[in-house]
Design an enzyme around this catalytic site. Structure first.
Site, PDB file in Angstrom:
ATOM      1  N   GLY A  48      22.849 -39.275  -9.077  1.00 16.72           N
ATOM      2  CA  GLY A  48      22.371 -40.480  -9.723  1.00 16.72           C
ATOM      3  C   GLY A  48      23.553 -41.383  -9.993  1.00 16.72           C
ATOM      4  N   GLN A  53      28.395 -47.647 -14.530  1.00 13.78           N
ATOM      5  CA  GLN A  53      29.421 -46.860 -13.830  1.00 13.78           C
ATOM      6  C   GLN A  53      30.101 -47.658 -12.721  1.00 13.78           C
ATOM      7  OE1 GLN A  53      26.652 -43.313 -13.198  1.00 13.78           O
ATOM      8  NE2 GLN A  53      28.655 -42.369 -13.464  1.00 13.78           N
ATOM      9  N   CYS A 101      29.554 -35.578 -13.906  1.00 14.66           N
ATOM     10  CA  CYS A 101      29.363 -37.031 -13.919  1.00 14.66           C
ATOM     11  C   CYS A 101      30.467 -37.662 -13.093  1.00 14.66           C
ATOM     12  CB  CYS A 101      29.416 -37.534 -15.358  1.00 14.66           C
ATOM     13  SG  CYS A 101      29.185 -39.310 -15.510  1.00 14.66           S
ATOM     14  N   LEU A 102      30.111 -38.639 -12.254  1.00 12.45           N
ATOM     15  CA  LEU A 102      31.123 -39.304 -11.419  1.00 12.45           C
ATOM     16  C   LEU A 102      32.155 -40.033 -12.281  1.00 12.45           C
ATOM     17  CD1 LEU A 102      28.912 -40.794  -8.556  1.00 12.45           C
ATOM     18  CD2 LEU A 102      30.128 -38.615  -8.620  1.00 12.45           C
ATOM     19  N   HIS A 143      20.206 -38.107 -17.974  1.00 12.27           N
ATOM     20  CA  HIS A 143      21.645 -38.364 -17.773  1.00 12.27           C
ATOM     21  C   HIS A 143      21.873 -39.839 -17.418  1.00 12.27           C
ATOM     22  CE1 HIS A 143      25.732 -37.019 -16.209  1.00 12.27           C
ATOM     23  NE2 HIS A 143      25.635 -38.263 -15.774  1.00 12.27           N
ATOM     24  N   GLU A 144      21.073 -40.355 -16.486  1.00 14.08           N
ATOM     25  CA  GLU A 144      21.297 -41.737 -16.023  1.00 14.08           C
ATOM     26  C   GLU A 144      20.875 -42.765 -17.076  1.00 14.08           C
ATOM     27  OE1 GLU A 144      23.219 -42.097 -13.626  1.00 14.08           O
ATOM     28  OE2 GLU A 144      23.053 -40.017 -12.947  1.00 14.08           O
ATOM     29  N   HIS A 147      23.484 -43.293 -19.625  1.00 11.88           N
ATOM     30  CA  HIS A 147      24.542 -44.226 -19.210  1.00 11.88           C
ATOM     31  C   HIS A 147      24.179 -45.668 -19.573  1.00 11.88           C
ATOM     32  CE1 HIS A 147      27.566 -41.907 -17.117  1.00 11.88           C
ATOM     33  NE2 HIS A 147      26.696 -41.326 -16.306  1.00 11.88           N
TER      34      HIS A 147
HETATM   35 NI    NI Z   1      27.032 -39.704 -15.078  1.00 13.62          NI
END
Ligand code: NI
Length: 190
Positions: A48, A53, A101-102, A143-144, A147
């Protein structure tokens, strides 16, 4: 186009995102941004990606799980665009599982997430989307959408004792768990 991913510490990660004006969704610029977010998610093997991000304060998230190269057993999630998502929890029981997480590269942590939720959002063409997601799918959405509120999975962990570098996590958590799994059908031998 692959976009640059902001990491934890960049203010973009901690800034709540602004709602998208639905009138802009079908514009070529916005559609290109959605394509770029998908390209970026796939390039970095994410499941995701949220607009903060990639340094954009907009309530947009893309999700997709499709034969993840490192975790082939991960349940599949079709490519989904969530614009201005609103989440309501349907089953407030929580389940613990590992997340990365990226924006927090090379780390994993054990995160409790609600088991089932409903999401209302606008889709890629601005159409109304309503979906119910459970288990892993619900986890990715939580999670997304976190963000979009300026929150990351670390904020949801009960404590930081499980926080692990990826290589150590693979060695001490993932690989032992794979070895404990009963062989399903005809297994490859190596
Ligand atoms: Ni993340």
């Amino acid at each position: 186009m692959i976009l640059k991913v902001a990491r934890l510490g960049h203010p973009a990660i901690r800034t709540p995102a602004l709602a998208v004006d639905p009138a802009m969704i079908t514009s070529p610029e916005f559609q290109r941004l959605l394509d770029d977010m998908v390209d970026t998610m796939r390039e970095y093997n994410g499941v995701g990606l949220a607009a903060p991000q990639v340094h954009l304060s907009l309530q947009i998230a893309v999700l997709e799980v499709s034969h993840h190269p490192r975790y082939p057993d991960m349940p599949e999630v079709p490519l989904t665009y969530l614009i201005n998502p609103q989440v309501s929890v349907m089953d407030s029981a929580t389940m613990d599982d590992w997340e990365g997480c990226l924006s927090i590269p090379e780390m994993r942590g054990l995160v409790p997430r609600y088991k089932q939720l409903r999401v209302s959002a606008l889709g890629r063409q601005g159409q109304q989307l309503d979906l119910v997601a459970s288990d892993f799918h619900a986890r990715v959405i939580q999670h997304e959408t976190d963000h979009l509120k300026g929150e990351v999975y670390l904020d949801r962990m009960a404590n930081l004792h499980s926080l692990s570098h990826l290589a150590e996590w693979q060695r001490f958590v993932y690989e032992p768990a794979q070895k404990r799994r009963p062989a399903a059908g005809t297994s490859d031998s190596d």
